[in-house]
Design a protein around this motif. Structure first.
Motif, PDB file in Angstrom:
ATOM      1  N   ARG A  12       0.819  -1.208   0.000  1.00 51.12           N
ATOM      2  CA  ARG A  12       0.000   0.000   0.000  1.00 51.12           C
ATOM      3  C   ARG A  12       0.857   1.264   0.000  1.00 51.12           C
ATOM      4  N   LEU A  13       1.981   1.202   0.695  1.00 50.50           N
ATOM      5  CA  LEU A  13       2.852   2.365   0.782  1.00 50.50           C
ATOM      6  C   LEU A  13       3.573   2.666  -0.527  1.00 50.50           C
ATOM      7  N   TYR A  14       4.025   1.625  -1.221  1.00 48.77           N
ATOM      8  CA  TYR A  14       4.986   1.849  -2.299  1.00 48.77           C
ATOM      9  C   TYR A  14       4.610   1.269  -3.660  1.00 48.77           C
ATOM     10  N   PHE A  15       3.783   0.237  -3.707  1.00 55.33           N
ATOM     11  CA  PHE A  15       3.706  -0.550  -4.924  1.00 55.33           C
ATOM     12  C   PHE A  15       2.930   0.100  -6.068  1.00 55.33           C
ATOM     13  N   ALA A  16       1.870   0.828  -5.800  1.00 56.21           N
ATOM     14  CA  ALA A  16       1.009   1.308  -6.878  1.00 56.21           C
ATOM     15  C   ALA A  16       1.772   2.113  -7.939  1.00 56.21           C
ATOM     16  N   PRO A  17       2.533   3.150  -7.570  1.00 52.86           N
ATOM     17  CA  PRO A  17       3.257   3.889  -8.620  1.00 52.86           C
ATOM     18  C   PRO A  17       4.358   3.072  -9.282  1.00 52.86           C
ATOM     19  N   ILE A  18       4.984   2.175  -8.512  1.00 50.95           N
ATOM     20  CA  ILE A  18       6.030   1.336  -9.103  1.00 50.95           C
ATOM     21  C   ILE A  18       5.425   0.386 -10.134  1.00 50.95           C
TER      22      ILE A  18
END
Length: 301
Positions: free
Chosen positions: A104-110
């Motif tokens: 939730r913290l990091y994956f969406a834009p990556i």
């Protein structure tokens, strides 16, 4: 002896019918090539070339062997090239295991950038809280928080995830701003059900450590809900700083005892082997580029 390598040397000599020209093409000394072919002949138990001072020619056995070896060597060359495409060009399915909060913290834009850059890769991201066996369950990558047990897995350290305290301005206006960890005992807290001792918080500042008994009416095992409850002014909560960075900047939450830390846990990318296909290597590199600076920036570290 590497029979496939010897076989490839034999095929090259048989193609040009010259040890000297084959040695130049293969970039090996002529004496080395001659010795390796002699070793091959001893291994197969038959002479493959008839040699004179001026020329060589295949024996009957050598001609039969050449017909078979040529296809084998060519198949091996093609297989090597195809493997090189897998290593150099990302393709196929990339299976990742991670935690809900890290995702939730990091994956969406990556994920958005990765899928745009590498359209031949499909992503399968497992947020199951149970730890997976990367090798037996055929995962390419796992992201984990905390010290990892010794294993055959390859780890890449991405940074430190710090946990500290936050509360809404409304709660602090009502209850006061704690100046020391001991003052937390007079505040309502939002507890973490997953913590081994939810009613005891251990805070550290440099070499100083303080254990405080806390209490509250709400216990939750999900960081997202804990954040929402803190925003509503229901108590002091322990959260990862990256999770609430925007809330702090917007003034919706404030750091409580900002010099004190509840937990510092390393974040690792775990892989089954050092030999990574491009699909995995590029995703890990993207994680290091995006995630590591954010973890390093937490609390000005």
């Amino acid at each position: 002896m590497d029979h496939l390598r010897e076989m490839a040397l034999f095929v090259e000599v048989a193609k040009v019918m010259s040890f000297k020209r084959a040695a130049v093409s293969l970039r090996v000394p002529n004496s080395t090539l001659s010795r390796r072919i002699a070793e091959l002949e001893r291994a197969v138990g038959v002479r493959l070339f008839n040699r004179t001072t001026r020329s060589i020619e295949l024996t009957e056995a050598g001609a039969i062997y050449y017909e078979r070896c040529r296809d084998i060597v060519e198949a091996a060359r093609i297989a090597h090239e195809k493997l090189g495409e897998v290593v150099d060009k990302p393709r196929g399915r990339l299976r990742i295991s991670t935690t809900v909060e890290l995702a939730r913290l990091y994956f969406a834009p990556i994920i958005a950038d990765y899928t745009r850059l590498y359209p031949d890769v499909t992503l399968e991201i497992d947020l199951n809280p149970n730890r997976v066996d990367l090798i037996s369950q055929n995962y390419d990558l796992a992201l984990r928080v905390g010290q990892q047990p010794d294993s055959t897995l390859i780890s890449r350290h991405l940074g430190i995830l710090r946990t500290t305290l936050f509360a809404s301005p409304a709660h602090l206006a009502r209850m006061g701003v704690p100046a020391r960890p001991e003052e937390l005992s007079t505040h309502a807290v939002i507890g973490n059900l997953n913590a081994p001792q939810a009613d005891r918080w251990v805070l550290s500042r440099g070499d100083e450590t303080v254990e405080v008994t806390v209490s509250g009416r709400i216990m939750v095992n999900n960081f997202g809900l804990m954040r929402q409850l803190a925003l509503l002014g229901l108590g002091i909560v322990m959260l990862h700083e990256p999770m609430v960075g925007f809330d702090v900047k917007a003034g919706r939450l404030q750091r409580v005892l900002p010099d004190w830390v509840l937990r510092e846990a390393p974040v690792y990318a775990l892989m089954p082997s050092r030999l990574l296909p491009a699909k995995t290597r590029l995703f890990v590199d993207m994680l290091a580029t995006r995630v590591s600076p954010e973890l390093a920036a937490s609390f000005g570290s």
